[in-house]
Design a protein around this motif. Structure first.
Motif, PDB file in Angstrom:
ATOM      1  N   HIS A  75      15.481  -0.848  -2.048  1.00 43.41           N
ATOM      2  CA  HIS A  75      15.186  -1.463  -0.756  1.00 43.41           C
ATOM      3  C   HIS A  75      14.300  -2.699  -0.895  1.00 43.41           C
ATOM      4  O   HIS A  75      13.780  -2.987  -1.961  1.00 43.41           O
ATOM      5  N   ILE A  76      14.135  -3.368   0.234  1.00 44.96           N
ATOM      6  CA  ILE A  76      13.351  -4.599   0.299  1.00 44.96           C
ATOM      7  C   ILE A  76      11.874  -4.229   0.434  1.00 44.96           C
ATOM      8  O   ILE A  76      11.511  -3.393   1.263  1.00 44.96           O
ATOM      9  N   ASN A  77      11.024  -4.863  -0.365  1.00 44.68           N
ATOM     10  CA  ASN A  77       9.586  -4.586  -0.297  1.00 44.68           C
ATOM     11  C   ASN A  77       8.841  -5.581   0.575  1.00 44.68           C
ATOM     12  O   ASN A  77       7.939  -5.202   1.315  1.00 44.68           O
ATOM     13  N   SER A  78       9.194  -6.862   0.476  1.00 45.34           N
ATOM     14  CA  SER A  78       8.518  -7.863   1.299  1.00 45.34           C
ATOM     15  C   SER A  78       9.353  -9.134   1.365  1.00 45.34           C
ATOM     16  O   SER A  78      10.211  -9.376   0.524  1.00 45.34           O
ATOM     17  N   ILE A  79       9.047  -9.925   2.411  1.00 44.43           N
ATOM     18  CA  ILE A  79       9.703 -11.224   2.603  1.00 44.43           C
ATOM     19  C   ILE A  79       8.612 -12.207   2.980  1.00 44.43           C
ATOM     20  O   ILE A  79       7.816 -11.948   3.885  1.00 44.43           O
ATOM     21  N   ASN A  80       8.575 -13.336   2.287  1.00 46.71           N
ATOM     22  CA  ASN A  80       7.539 -14.343   2.525  1.00 46.71           C
ATOM     23  C   ASN A  80       8.144 -15.740   2.546  1.00 46.71           C
ATOM     24  O   ASN A  80       9.203 -15.982   1.980  1.00 46.71           O
ATOM     25  N   LEU A  81       7.428 -16.652   3.168  1.00 48.76           N
ATOM     26  CA  LEU A  81       7.769 -18.070   3.118  1.00 48.76           C
ATOM     27  C   LEU A  81       6.840 -18.736   2.120  1.00 48.76           C
ATOM     28  O   LEU A  81       5.623 -18.582   2.200  1.00 48.76           O
ATOM     29  N   THR A  82       7.417 -19.452   1.168  1.00 47.77           N
ATOM     30  CA  THR A  82       6.598 -20.202   0.224  1.00 47.77           C
ATOM     31  C   THR A  82       6.887 -21.685   0.427  1.00 47.77           C
ATOM     32  O   THR A  82       7.919 -22.060   0.972  1.00 47.77           O
ATOM     33  N   ASN A  83       5.980 -22.524  -0.003  1.00 50.98           N
ATOM     34  CA  ASN A  83       6.063 -23.974   0.185  1.00 50.98           C
ATOM     35  C   ASN A  83       6.110 -24.341   1.665  1.00 50.98           C
ATOM     36  O   ASN A  83       6.748 -25.325   2.048  1.00 50.98           O
ATOM     37  N   ASP A 101       8.504 -10.286  12.046  1.00 55.63           N
ATOM     38  CA  ASP A 101       9.272  -9.289  12.783  1.00 55.63           C
ATOM     39  C   ASP A 101      10.493  -8.832  11.976  1.00 55.63           C
ATOM     40  O   ASP A 101      10.780  -7.635  11.873  1.00 55.63           O
ATOM     41  N   LEU A 102      11.199  -9.786  11.383  1.00 52.15           N
ATOM     42  CA  LEU A 102      12.362  -9.445  10.564  1.00 52.15           C
ATOM     43  C   LEU A 102      11.947  -8.658   9.319  1.00 52.15           C
ATOM     44  O   LEU A 102      12.630  -7.710   8.918  1.00 52.15           O
ATOM     45  N   GLU A 103      10.815  -9.032   8.734  1.00 50.48           N
ATOM     46  CA  GLU A 103      10.338  -8.344   7.531  1.00 50.48           C
ATOM     47  C   GLU A 103      10.035  -6.879   7.840  1.00 50.48           C
ATOM     48  O   GLU A 103      10.429  -5.984   7.086  1.00 50.48           O
TER      49      GLU A 103
END
Length: 150
Positions: A75-83, A101-103
């Motif tokens: 499964h997915i652990n985390s989602i981030n925006l970089t830069n 919210d999506l994360e």
């Protein structure tokens, strides 16, 4: 001296007796089959993702922003925006809350089809979901990629 006894059986009684014996034997075999299969070895579950960090780029206000997705085997652990430039975050105030919210939904194993998307952030959500799906495509095992090409 003993006398001979004659027993008269009707054909209907013989047929019913034979049928009840057959049904009884079937029920006993069914019980043995159902109760005897507790030690079945299940097939190993195939990994959904190759563990790691995967990125995909989107362009916002002519600036590239990376969407980083961290996955483990299943499964997915985390989602981030970089830069993410602060000017872009200021000009698009819905970007970070929409991603959060999506994360939350995706980390809790909600499928892409069942995500709840707010109507006022529909465009931002679709942009982010596209980038997340691209990153997750990179995370799929090699045999899944090979099966798609066939």
């Amino acid at each position: 001296m003993r006398s001979t006894k004659i027993i008269v059986l009707q054909l209907k009684q013989i047929i019913y007796t034979v049928l009840f014996v057959i049904v009884g034997i079937c029920l006993i075999l069914l019980l043995i089959y159902m109760l005897g299969n507790k030690n079945d070895t299940k097939a190993p579950v195939m990994a959904t993702y190759v563990p790691g960090v995967y990125t995909s780029s989107i362009v916002i206000e002519n600036q590239p922003v990376n969407v980083e997705v961290v996955v483990d085997k299943n499964h997915i652990n985390s989602i981030n925006l970089t830069n993410l430039d602060s000017a872009i975050a200021t000009l698009n105030p819905a970007l970070v809350p929409t991603l959060n919210d999506l994360e939350i939904q995706l980390v809790n194993d909600t499928s892409f089809d069942n995500l709840s998307i707010k109507t006022d952030t529909k465009y931002t959500s679709s942009l982010l979901l596209g980038a997340i799906e691209k990153a997750l495509d990179k995370a799929k095992p090699e045999d899944v990629h090979n099966n798609k090409k066939k």
